[in-house]
Design a protein around this motif. Structure first.
Motif, PDB file in Angstrom:
ATOM      1  N   ARG A  62       0.750  -1.495  -0.174  1.00 35.31           N
ATOM      2  CA  ARG A  62      -0.315   0.010  -0.091  1.00 35.31           C
ATOM      3  C   ARG A  62       0.912   1.619   0.464  1.00 35.31           C
ATOM      4  NH1 ARG A  62      -2.499   2.755   4.442  1.00 35.31           N
ATOM      5  NH2 ARG A  62      -1.014   2.741   6.183  1.00 35.31           N
ATOM      6  N   TRP A  63       2.282   1.076   0.245  1.00 39.19           N
ATOM      7  CA  TRP A  63       3.432   2.417   0.452  1.00 39.19           C
ATOM      8  C   TRP A  63       3.683   3.061  -1.617  1.00 39.19           C
ATOM      9  CZ3 TRP A  63       2.857   5.811   3.878  1.00 39.19           C
ATOM     10  CH2 TRP A  63       2.412   5.932   5.388  1.00 39.19           C
ATOM     11  N   ILE A  64       4.257   1.539  -2.379  1.00 38.37           N
ATOM     12  CA  ILE A  64       5.502   1.636  -3.368  1.00 38.37           C
ATOM     13  C   ILE A  64       4.013   2.075  -4.365  1.00 38.37           C
ATOM     14  CG2 ILE A  64       6.511  -0.009  -1.408  1.00 38.37           C
ATOM     15  CD1 ILE A  64       5.604  -1.762  -4.110  1.00 38.37           C
ATOM     16  N   THR A  65       5.350   1.802  -5.454  1.00 40.25           N
ATOM     17  CA  THR A  65       4.800   2.011  -7.026  1.00 40.25           C
ATOM     18  C   THR A  65       3.407   1.722  -7.240  1.00 40.25           C
ATOM     19  OG1 THR A  65       6.768   1.762  -7.463  1.00 40.25           O
ATOM     20  CG2 THR A  65       5.557   2.018  -9.313  1.00 40.25           C
ATOM     21  N   ARG A  66       2.591   2.759  -7.795  1.00 35.58           N
ATOM     22  CA  ARG A  66       1.219   2.844  -8.394  1.00 35.58           C
ATOM     23  C   ARG A  66       1.663   4.158  -9.572  1.00 35.58           C
ATOM     24  NH1 ARG A  66      -3.159   3.891  -3.333  1.00 35.58           N
ATOM     25  NH2 ARG A  66      -1.305   2.136  -1.972  1.00 35.58           N
ATOM     26  N   ALA A  67       0.197   3.517 -10.412  1.00 32.17           N
ATOM     27  CA  ALA A  67       0.937   4.483 -11.807  1.00 32.17           C
ATOM     28  C   ALA A  67      -0.421   5.553 -10.944  1.00 32.17           C
ATOM     29  CB  ALA A  67      -0.207   3.729 -12.729  1.00 32.17           C
ATOM     30  N   VAL A  68       0.174   6.434 -12.192  1.00 33.11           N
ATOM     31  CA  VAL A  68      -0.446   7.752 -11.183  1.00 33.11           C
ATOM     32  C   VAL A  68      -1.363   8.559 -12.744  1.00 33.11           C
ATOM     33  CG1 VAL A  68      -0.151  10.321 -11.125  1.00 33.11           C
ATOM     34  CG2 VAL A  68       1.390   8.261 -10.662  1.00 33.11           C
ATOM     35  N   VAL A  69      -2.947   8.512 -12.854  1.00 28.33           N
ATOM     36  CA  VAL A  69      -3.837   8.130 -13.660  1.00 28.33           C
ATOM     37  C   VAL A  69      -4.057  10.037 -13.559  1.00 28.33           C
ATOM     38  CG1 VAL A  69      -5.956   7.781 -14.722  1.00 28.33           C
ATOM     39  CG2 VAL A  69      -4.753   6.062 -14.180  1.00 28.33           C
ATOM     40  N   SER A  70      -4.558  10.861 -14.917  1.00 30.03           N
ATOM     41  CA  SER A  70      -5.024  11.971 -14.927  1.00 30.03           C
ATOM     42  C   SER A  70      -6.411  12.586 -14.811  1.00 30.03           C
ATOM     43  CB  SER A  70      -4.510  12.690 -15.739  1.00 30.03           C
ATOM     44  OG  SER A  70      -5.089  14.439 -15.847  1.00 30.03           O
ATOM     45  N   GLU A  71      -6.446  12.958 -13.641  1.00 31.41           N
ATOM     46  CA  GLU A  71      -8.427  13.244 -13.185  1.00 31.41           C
ATOM     47  C   GLU A  71      -9.151  13.817 -14.382  1.00 31.41           C
ATOM     48  OE1 GLU A  71     -10.920  11.017 -12.123  1.00 31.41           O
ATOM     49  OE2 GLU A  71      -9.235   9.677 -12.816  1.00 31.41           O
ATOM     50  N   PRO A  72     -10.312  14.640 -15.216  1.00 32.10           N
ATOM     51  CA  PRO A  72     -10.912  13.915 -15.363  1.00 32.10           C
ATOM     52  C   PRO A  72     -11.009  12.709 -16.625  1.00 32.10           C
ATOM     53  CG  PRO A  72     -11.678  15.188 -16.274  1.00 32.10           C
ATOM     54  CD  PRO A  72     -10.968  15.489 -15.582  1.00 32.10           C
ATOM     55  N   ASP A  73      -9.167  12.743 -17.342  1.00 32.78           N
ATOM     56  CA  ASP A  73      -9.430  12.196 -18.516  1.00 32.78           C
ATOM     57  C   ASP A  73      -9.122  10.805 -18.934  1.00 32.78           C
ATOM     58  OD1 ASP A  73      -6.655  12.858 -17.833  1.00 32.78           O
ATOM     59  OD2 ASP A  73      -6.411  13.733 -19.370  1.00 32.78           O
ATOM     60  N   GLY A  74      -8.555   9.710 -17.517  1.00 32.71           N
ATOM     61  CA  GLY A  74      -7.969   8.926 -17.026  1.00 32.71           C
ATOM     62  C   GLY A  74      -6.229   8.529 -18.052  1.00 32.71           C
ATOM     63  N   VAL A  75      -5.731   9.633 -18.405  1.00 35.27           N
ATOM     64  CA  VAL A  75      -4.287   9.122 -19.048  1.00 35.27           C
ATOM     65  C   VAL A  75      -3.531   9.088 -18.400  1.00 35.27           C
ATOM     66  CG1 VAL A  75      -2.869  10.185 -19.849  1.00 35.27           C
ATOM     67  CG2 VAL A  75      -5.227  10.678 -21.156  1.00 35.27           C
ATOM     68  N   VAL A  76      -2.843   7.940 -18.498  1.00 32.33           N
ATOM     69  CA  VAL A  76      -1.914   7.159 -17.116  1.00 32.33           C
ATOM     70  C   VAL A  76      -0.635   8.496 -17.817  1.00 32.33           C
ATOM     71  CG1 VAL A  76      -0.697   5.639 -16.476  1.00 32.33           C
ATOM     72  CG2 VAL A  76      -2.617   5.197 -17.494  1.00 32.33           C
ATOM     73  N   VAL A  77      -0.350   9.245 -16.499  1.00 31.88           N
ATOM     74  CA  VAL A  77       0.742  10.314 -16.461  1.00 31.88           C
ATOM     75  C   VAL A  77       1.569  10.227 -16.046  1.00 31.88           C
ATOM     76  CG1 VAL A  77      -0.843  12.101 -17.287  1.00 31.88           C
ATOM     77  CG2 VAL A  77      -0.093  11.523 -14.426  1.00 31.88           C
ATOM     78  N   GLY A  78       2.136   8.886 -15.380  1.00 35.87           N
ATOM     79  CA  GLY A  78       3.667   8.672 -14.502  1.00 35.87           C
ATOM     80  C   GLY A  78       3.057   7.561 -13.780  1.00 35.87           C
ATOM     81  N   ASP A  79       4.336   6.749 -12.654  1.00 34.86           N
ATOM     82  CA  ASP A  79       4.405   6.496 -11.528  1.00 34.86           C
ATOM     83  C   ASP A  79       4.821   6.685 -10.347  1.00 34.86           C
ATOM     84  OD1 ASP A  79       7.129   5.137 -10.776  1.00 34.86           O
ATOM     85  OD2 ASP A  79       7.079   4.879 -13.469  1.00 34.86           O
ATOM     86  N   ALA A  80       4.152   6.666  -9.160  1.00 32.21           N
ATOM     87  CA  ALA A  80       4.194   7.036  -8.035  1.00 32.21           C
ATOM     88  C   ALA A  80       4.594   6.722  -6.696  1.00 32.21           C
ATOM     89  CB  ALA A  80       3.813   8.901  -8.051  1.00 32.21           C
ATOM     90  N   GLY A  81       4.762   6.882  -5.620  1.00 31.46           N
ATOM     91  CA  GLY A  81       4.908   6.326  -4.547  1.00 31.46           C
ATOM     92  C   GLY A  81       6.028   6.644  -3.543  1.00 31.46           C
ATOM     93  N   PHE A  82       5.793   5.704  -2.650  1.00 28.70           N
ATOM     94  CA  PHE A  82       7.562   5.650  -1.554  1.00 28.70           C
ATOM     95  C   PHE A  82       7.624   4.534  -1.594  1.00 28.70           C
ATOM     96  CE2 PHE A  82       2.906   8.066   0.390  1.00 28.70           C
ATOM     97  CZ  PHE A  82       4.149   8.831   0.460  1.00 28.70           C
ATOM     98  N   HIS A  83       8.987   4.761  -1.352  1.00 27.66           N
ATOM     99  CA  HIS A  83       9.624   3.482  -1.217  1.00 27.66           C
ATOM    100  C   HIS A  83       9.474   2.766  -0.334  1.00 27.66           C
ATOM    101  CE1 HIS A  83      13.245   6.526  -3.758  1.00 27.66           C
ATOM    102  NE2 HIS A  83      12.316   7.004  -3.113  1.00 27.66           N
ATOM    103  N   GLY A  84       9.274   2.158   0.868  1.00 24.26           N
ATOM    104  CA  GLY A  84       8.213   1.720   1.804  1.00 24.26           C
ATOM    105  C   GLY A  84       7.189   2.630   2.567  1.00 24.26           C
ATOM    106  N   PRO A  85       7.135   1.344   3.904  1.00 22.59           N
ATOM    107  CA  PRO A  85       6.178   1.852   4.648  1.00 22.59           C
ATOM    108  C   PRO A  85       6.983   2.990   5.975  1.00 22.59           C
ATOM    109  CG  PRO A  85       6.303  -0.437   4.447  1.00 22.59           C
ATOM    110  CD  PRO A  85       7.302  -0.017   3.768  1.00 22.59           C
TER     111      PRO A  85
END
Length: 182
Positions: free
Chosen positions: A69-92
């Motif tokens: 629940r802490w690490i890398t996720r895809a990032v989606v722009s709202e409201p158009d739903g375009v994937v714009v990157g990846d992001a997260g934390f390096h860990g808990p």
């Protein structure tokens, strides 16, 4: 310079990347990673950087499922739903309550305010977590875009690190009580 003054405030949401999705992407399987994530990812998610990072993150989740629940996720722009990157934390959060942010904007979406939107969302998440006291960002000294992206959020320089592979890295931190999300 604050990129938000140049473009309207961007909104983003995060899409979980399971261990299986991360593993597929690390192996260069874009179709499998996209299917597992439930969204259409692009080549950014199977490049050399992605293969290295997603493989590491998949191992991290395999060793500690609570890290997911802490690490890398895809990032989606709202409201158009375009994937714009990846992001997260390096860990808990570590024993001191520190988390480190990590984020990348796909090349086609850079310089449009997404990095600041991603960072804002990560900071809001960190501040809402009872175990988090400090957020860290490490940025190469010559990465002017990332240095500009953190401006205005309350980060202060706390040190420098360096090695032959990455060069000089500037370390910034902000206590959660001092986070400014504009």
């Amino acid at each position: 310079m604050n990129n938000d003054t140049l473009s309207p405030l961007k909104r983003v949401r995060f899409v979980d990347l399971s261990e299986k999705a991360l593993r597929a992407l690390a192996e260069g399987d874009l179709a499998g990673g996209s299917a597992e994530a439930g969204i259409e990812l692009d080549e950014h998610f199977v490049g050399e950087r992605a293969r290295r990072i997603f493989g590491y993150r998949a191992d991290q989740v395999a060793n500690d499922p609570s890290a997911a629940r802490w690490i890398t996720r895809a990032v989606v722009s709202e409201p158009d739903g375009v994937v714009v990157g990846d992001a997260g934390f390096h860990g808990p959060p570590d024993e001191a309550g520190m988390v480190e942010v990590g984020y990348t904007v796909v090349p086609a979406c850079r310089r449009q305010g997404y990095a600041r939107a991603i960072l804002r969302a990560l900071l809001v998440r960190a501040a809402a977590e009872p175990g988090v006291r400090t957020v860290r960002a490490r940025i190469r000294y010559d990465n002017t875009a990332s240095l500009a992206s953190i401006d205005g959020f309350g980060f202060t320089k706390v040190g420098e690190q360096g090695n032959e592979r990455d060069g000089l890295i500037i370390v910034f931190e902000v206590p959660v009580h001092a986070i400014r999300t504009m």
